[in-house]
Design a protein around this motif. Sequence first.
Motif, short mmCIF file in Angstrom:
data_model
loop_
_atom_site.label_atom_id
_atom_site.label_comp_id
_atom_site.label_asym_id
_atom_site.label_seq_id
_atom_site.Cartn_x
_atom_site.Cartn_y
_atom_site.Cartn_z
N ASP A 113 40.05 39.12 47.53
CA ASP A 113 39.57 38.68 49.18
C ASP A 113 40.33 39.69 50.25
N SER A 114 40.87 39.02 51.35
CA SER A 114 41.11 40.01 53.00
C SER A 114 42.46 39.31 53.13
N ARG A 115 42.41 38.10 52.04
CA ARG A 115 43.44 37.34 52.64
C ARG A 115 44.71 37.52 51.08
N ARG A 116 44.49 38.22 50.04
CA ARG A 116 44.94 39.06 48.95
C ARG A 116 44.35 37.37 48.10
N ASN A 117 43.80 36.81 48.25
CA ASN A 117 43.69 35.91 47.65
C ASN A 117 42.81 36.25 45.87
N LYS A 118 42.82 36.24 44.63
CA LYS A 118 42.26 36.29 43.25
C LYS A 118 40.86 35.39 43.85
N ILE A 119 39.77 36.48 43.17
CA ILE A 119 38.60 36.09 43.13
C ILE A 119 38.52 35.45 41.79
N THR A 120 37.99 37.24 41.01
CA THR A 120 38.37 36.72 39.54
C THR A 120 38.79 38.35 39.23
N SER A 121 39.02 38.60 37.63
CA SER A 121 39.62 39.83 37.31
C SER A 121 38.32 40.79 36.56
N PHE A 122 38.92 41.49 35.98
CA PHE A 122 37.63 42.05 35.50
C PHE A 122 38.86 43.01 34.55
N LYS A 123 37.72 43.13 33.00
CA LYS A 123 38.75 44.54 32.53
C LYS A 123 37.41 45.20 31.60
N SER A 124 37.65 46.70 31.63
CA SER A 124 36.52 47.25 31.06
C SER A 124 36.16 48.26 29.06
N ASN A 125 35.73 48.78 28.81
CA ASN A 125 35.77 48.90 27.27
C ASN A 125 36.25 49.86 27.67
N SER A 126 36.85 51.14 26.52
CA SER A 126 37.39 51.68 26.01
C SER A 126 37.26 52.95 27.11
N ARG A 127 35.61 52.92 27.12
CA ARG A 127 35.67 54.22 28.24
C ARG A 127 35.00 53.97 29.43
N GLY A 128 36.02 52.97 30.00
CA GLY A 128 36.18 52.43 30.76
C GLY A 128 35.02 51.73 31.99
N MET A 129 34.05 51.26 31.17
CA MET A 129 32.63 50.54 32.30
C MET A 129 32.91 49.07 31.37
N GLY A 130 32.52 48.27 32.40
CA GLY A 130 31.97 46.62 32.62
C GLY A 130 31.76 46.30 33.70
N TYR A 131 31.66 44.76 33.19
CA TYR A 131 31.22 44.10 34.75
C TYR A 131 31.69 43.10 35.17
N PHE A 132 31.30 42.48 36.44
CA PHE A 132 31.95 40.91 36.47
C PHE A 132 31.09 39.96 37.03
N THR A 133 31.27 38.50 37.31
CA THR A 133 30.14 37.94 38.86
C THR A 133 31.33 37.39 39.12
N MET A 134 30.45 37.00 40.56
CA MET A 134 31.40 36.24 41.41
C MET A 134 30.05 36.33 42.89
N VAL A 135 29.96 35.51 43.47
CA VAL A 135 29.83 35.43 44.65
C VAL A 135 30.46 35.61 46.00
N PRO A 136 30.20 36.71 46.01
CA PRO A 136 30.76 37.66 47.66
C PRO A 136 30.03 36.54 49.13
N GLN A 137 30.73 36.99 50.12
CA GLN A 137 30.26 36.12 51.31
C GLN A 137 30.28 37.42 52.19
N SER A 138 29.57 37.51 53.04
CA SER A 138 29.33 38.58 53.83
C SER A 138 30.15 38.76 54.70
N THR A 139 31.25 37.98 55.58
CA THR A 139 32.43 38.21 56.01
C THR A 139 33.03 38.56 55.41
N GLU A 140 33.50 38.81 54.37
CA GLU A 140 34.06 39.82 53.56
C GLU A 140 34.64 40.96 52.58
#
Length: 842
Positions: free
Chosen positions: A224-251
Amino acid sequence: MQKNHLKALFYLVLFVLTFFQTASAQIINQRAKIIKEYDSIRKVAPREKLYIHFDKTTYLPQDTIWFKGYLVNATLNSYSQLSGLIYTEMINANGEVVETLSLPTALGLTWGAFALKEERYPPGNYIFRAYTNWIMNFGDTYIFKKEIKILSVDAPIPIKVVKGQITTEKKPSTPTTNKSSKSEIDIQFLPESGSWLADLQQKMAFKAIDKAGKGIEVKGEILDSRRNKITSFKSNSRGMGYFTMVPQSTEVYTAVVADNFSFTKVRPKPQLNGTTIQLGNTNKSDSLSITLISTLQNQPLTLVGQARGVLCFIAHINANVQRKTIKVSKNIFPTGVAQIVLMNDKKQVLNERNFFLNFNDQLQVKTSSKVLTYGVRDSIPIQINVTDITGKPVAASFSMVVTDDNQVTKDTLNDENILTYLLMTADLKGEIEKPGYYFNQKNEQTFNDLDALMLTQGWVSYNWNLSKKPIFKAEKEYTISGKVTNIMNKPSTNAKITMLGKNKPTVIMDTLTNQNGEFVFDKLPLLDSSSFIIQALNAKGKTGTLGIEVNTFERPSINIAKKNIDEENEIVDSIAVERIATKNQVYQAALKNGILLREVKITGKKVIRGSKNLNGAGMASQILTEESLAPIYKKTLLQALQEKVKGFREGTRRKSNIRDFFVNSDQAKFIFDGIEIDFFYSPSGSSGNSQEYYDYVKAYLDYYNAEDIRGIEVLSDGYSFKYKSEFMHPMDERMYSFIEITTKTGAGPFLKKSANIYLLKPINYGSNKMFYSPRYTSATKTDKYPDYRSTIYWNPNILTNTTGEAHISFFSADKKGTYTVWLEGTDTEGNLGFSTLKLTIK
């Protein structure tokens, strides 16, 4: 059998969902309009898909590209009954069409070949493009494109001789790494269904690509804007992937890639209001869970499921429903790319979610041989067995290629084939890396990778504005058509049109114009480098003052993206080394056995047939042949000179303001079929007209098209002496470059042609090239001339009989190693099949 029954119902029955006891008249009416619109679009603007099977995609000069086309109805995958003519093109790296071949189809099938003449096809990268006239109505969407590479046989290759055998010294390959600098990685973020709502647990997909545009494996963290870790992500060998999170409108969120510490802003910014679709699709479940989330007020919504342009279900969502989950059976969709679409009451699309289903319901194809190991120059039998998923034999059409693995790379698990293209790739955007992977490795990882592909590259649009009529007509066959008008520009009815063509054999045809002055020549023979003279006579058999307009072919626009292919260089180079070394082996073996006196590379002079070159054939500073002008055949002669002649330019004469044409610093003089155009120039005498001579010359250069020209020779420096002596005053000390232009008519620089005559050079039509496959006997098996074919066998027309069987055979070549047998095809009902086999040659 139940799955097959439900799939058949897909084309006949609409699955309707509602979430209330009694549907209001307004809802029923809205639903009926949507159903009617889908039906209307399929009738007014049905889609075609075109797939091309090649023998390979990397060639040497003088090779031949062998290919077969499969044209299908995009909804059913059965053969297209709309078009009967396919256009195929080879386009060079400059975006110029080098060669075009139009091919007739039967049951959606056709095949042809491009002979890679060295003069026309210098080494480099090309694009093979195929389409129908009807496909052009939908832009670039369904135009088939494939990259083709022609290698240079002059590339330096490290060669050594071991025990009399020529081999290549291959450098050890360096393991590829996924590490890249900060500026080399581009990460794109794509929220599920296109919307990212604040304060909601959502799936965010991403794709990372390197500087070559290839997917690259990455991992990192979302901060986030304060450099806090929200989640991590990792792609497959072709550079694609997805992650889940709860975004905040002010962030504001940032993705930090590990290893190179690059930073990428996560976009789009979370929204406070909107809608989204969340799809629950697990590998083992037989149903889909679709969750709609909405913060819109007083907005009734409609959810539809569609595939291949056919409506699979409709669900009406009442206004002010904030969350709704429905389940639908997967069986209401066919195999392939499908889509969930959310629309408002004005039928505006709010969200889209693509997904892929594979019921493994295509043709079951088995390719086998008596044994899997053969000797050189052996006869190799291949048996083909084809059934449907119930085990019932199927009669179908296939194309088969056998290639030498030493010279041609075939990845049987990951490369594109007819299943991957027609069921998946054609409905996605961008390049799909290793499409075969998603079909051959059926496990949980592949299933998740496939969903990541749909989230990042999913694109399906069968929509059409029903108020708009298709511009390009579906063509059933190749025709030459046009219109004849009189001096008042009115249609000339019952005019006799004669077409005389230089072809093999000679073509002579005639017809009459209709009441609109239109004429059509159809049922044409094969046309190869043909030219026609079309003449019109009025109803009284007189030439009169008739004008002929011929409908010319309009090809799609060409957009060639400059690609950095660093990631492919290791593979391409290894192929080049082996292919070129094999060619050298042919020459060395022939030399050893006394078949050749010596190995030489012959570079012949370019000769323009019919040229009046005073220096003799091929004696010029620059020479442009008919083949080199072919890619720009519709451009004017002036444009051809500007693009193809080095140093050609416009300017003003030295110490004068008179405009003229030059080759470098030399004033240009133009000779047409041995006649200098200055001979006909009569100046007006006005000293203030600095444009007059320029306009006179330009009229000639604009009048002719490149297709009218057989060749252009530029005669500068030493090649200009005879011309200066012939055409210029002996006291004239200025330097000139003479441009000798040989026209196809040989008639010289005469601008006036008969109004009732039209010279036409049509597109090549049809192909009668046959793949040569040697048949060795006991007498020829010991023939000293080496057989090092890279394409061992090509057959575009293998038909299985009513028992689903076909038998073919071919002979192996001299190079030991392994062969790949690659078979693909379709029946007439829309079922596709693919099979491979590995053979060993000892």
